[in-house]
Design an enzyme around this catalytic site. Sequence first.
Site, mmCIF file in Angstrom:
data_model
loop_
_atom_site.group_PDB
_atom_site.id
_atom_site.type_symbol
_atom_site.label_atom_id
_atom_site.label_comp_id
_atom_site.label_asym_id
_atom_site.label_seq_id
_atom_site.Cartn_x
_atom_site.Cartn_y
_atom_site.Cartn_z
ATOM 1 C CD GLU A 163 -2.974 -1.025 2.294
ATOM 2 O OE1 GLU A 163 -2.811 -0.212 3.217
ATOM 3 O OE2 GLU A 163 -3.986 -1.717 2.189
ATOM 4 C CD GLU A 374 -3.810 -5.672 4.094
ATOM 5 O OE1 GLU A 374 -4.606 -4.805 4.511
ATOM 6 O OE2 GLU A 374 -2.571 -5.543 4.139
HETATM 7 C C1 8VR Z 1 -4.540 -1.855 5.424
HETATM 8 C C2 8VR Z 1 -3.182 -2.157 6.023
HETATM 9 C C3 8VR Z 1 -3.237 -2.964 7.298
HETATM 10 C C4 8VR Z 1 -4.419 -2.554 8.157
HETATM 11 C C5 8VR Z 1 -5.674 -2.755 7.365
HETATM 12 C C6 8VR Z 1 -6.843 -2.386 8.196
HETATM 13 C C7 8VR Z 1 -5.526 -0.568 9.115
HETATM 14 C C8 8VR Z 1 -5.528 -0.714 10.643
HETATM 15 C C9 8VR Z 1 -5.471 0.880 8.807
HETATM 16 O O1 8VR Z 1 -4.538 -0.526 4.970
HETATM 17 O O2 8VR Z 1 -2.364 -2.842 5.092
HETATM 18 O O3 8VR Z 1 -2.025 -2.846 7.959
HETATM 19 O O4 8VR Z 1 -4.342 -1.207 8.554
HETATM 20 O O5 8VR Z 1 -5.633 -1.906 6.232
HETATM 21 O O6 8VR Z 1 -6.756 -1.075 8.614
HETATM 22 O O7 8VR Z 1 -6.582 -0.580 11.232
HETATM 23 O O8 8VR Z 1 -4.472 -0.962 11.191
#
Ligand code: 8VR
Length: 469
Positions: A163, A374
């Site tokens: 990301e 994801e």
């Molecule tokens: C993604 C990231 C992951 C997570 C998930 C869910 C957050 C979180 C922002 O953007 O790769 O690390 O990060 O989303 O949301 O809540 O930690």
Amino acid sequence: MKFANDFLFGAATAAYQVEGAWNQDGKGMSNWDEFTKIPGKTFNGTNGDVAADHYNRYKEDIALMAEMGLESYRFSISWPRIFPNGDDEINPKGIEFYNNLIDECLKHGIVPFVTLYHWDLPLTLEKEGGWLNKKTGEAFVNYAKTCFEAFGDRVKNFITFNETVVFCGSGYLAGAHPPGIQNDVKKYFQAIHNVFYAHACAVLEYKKLDLFGEIGLSNVFSPAFPVTDGHEDTLAAIHANEYGTHWFYDPILHGKYPEYVIKRLEKNGYLPDWTTGELKTLAKAAPLNDFMGLNYYQPIRVEKISGEVEKIEITRENSTGSPGNPSFDGYYRSVKMDDKRYTKWDWEISPEGFLEGLEMLKDRYGQIKLYITENGLGDEDPIIDGVICDIPRIKFIEEHLKSVKEAVKRGIHIKGYYAWSAIDLLSWLNGYKKQYGFIYIDHKNNLERKKKMSFHWYKNIIETRGKEL
Ligand code: 8VR
């Protein structure tokens, strides 16, 4: 229809969010180790010092994943564990840990799917300019090569970066991630280019080693849709997809940045400093990229802003994915719609948008190999009589897997699905309050692991290869 036998049902985590052991066995400091200690940056000042203590309890965790029937585990390597100072000296204990983790997966028949960079940059490199300094890219390629050589005999899938839009956007526009810079558009685009150039170099290095595995990158997948079918909103969606999707997918898959954005960046003085050599390297690496990883949580709904550009008031809350922000150039705004469903954190729930977005990707990039790296629901799971009743999560994943199934039926080349997340972990900015896992971690009781309802549900989906979906 069942999912094919070579489709991988998996789940994911990231080092900083699960490992803990922040200073154990010679690990160096990361930018996140420092950033989370600055007052006001995270929810209740939470940090990843201990997290889920996966570093010390990985055997227990992998055993639970195996019990769930997980076919693949996506985890990230902490760069400062391998190179405590970013470059120079290797920490043998770091190599040893990931060897053990990989071997533990393989012992249980779980395919390790490895992310090299899930945001924890060695602090020394951050101090020297982070992703704005081209030396960070060189250090990354050296780190990547070290990982390919150490683990590439057993790891057949490498993701270079996770990301880019998030760590660069939050780092240089929202100021919500390290290095905490706000509204610096020029730096934002420069950092992205430096990351993509490092990705391209890493791909070339990987191919030189003839390890016969695959390499790719994981991007946020957040297709933009106009709130009305009016001309202005349609333009807003085109604009949003150019800046939010094409800018991030074109350089990886087509080996060049989209003209539409380049022209505007040139006009505004935001064009990154790049060399012809770097652009050539992007073009050379693109056809060697084996897959694209998609992290899908939500689409964005956009409308064109007419009149005065509003000032972006960045807060921790609105910088983490909820609608309500104008684009940095004041062209469009993301909006929350009355007829849509949202999570507690205001992320839209849209399996339809997922499918429609996948069609959009196919139209632009053709039949590329995709992994959903994801997808999941952040929630506060209720515990009723000791049972962790995460029914909304089951529903969320079920609906999204249905979209994946339909996409596969339509001939879209998706080879695996990784739920975020395997176990409850630290949310970067939302602490332990926002849960994503199939496995619950009891923070009041020695980090004890407990299976949630979704654990049993996912086990059945995997066993039956999604037949009932
Ligand atoms: C993604 C990231 C992951 C997570 C998930 C869910 C957050 C979180 C922002 O953007 O790769 O690390 O990060 O989303 O949301 O809540 O930690």
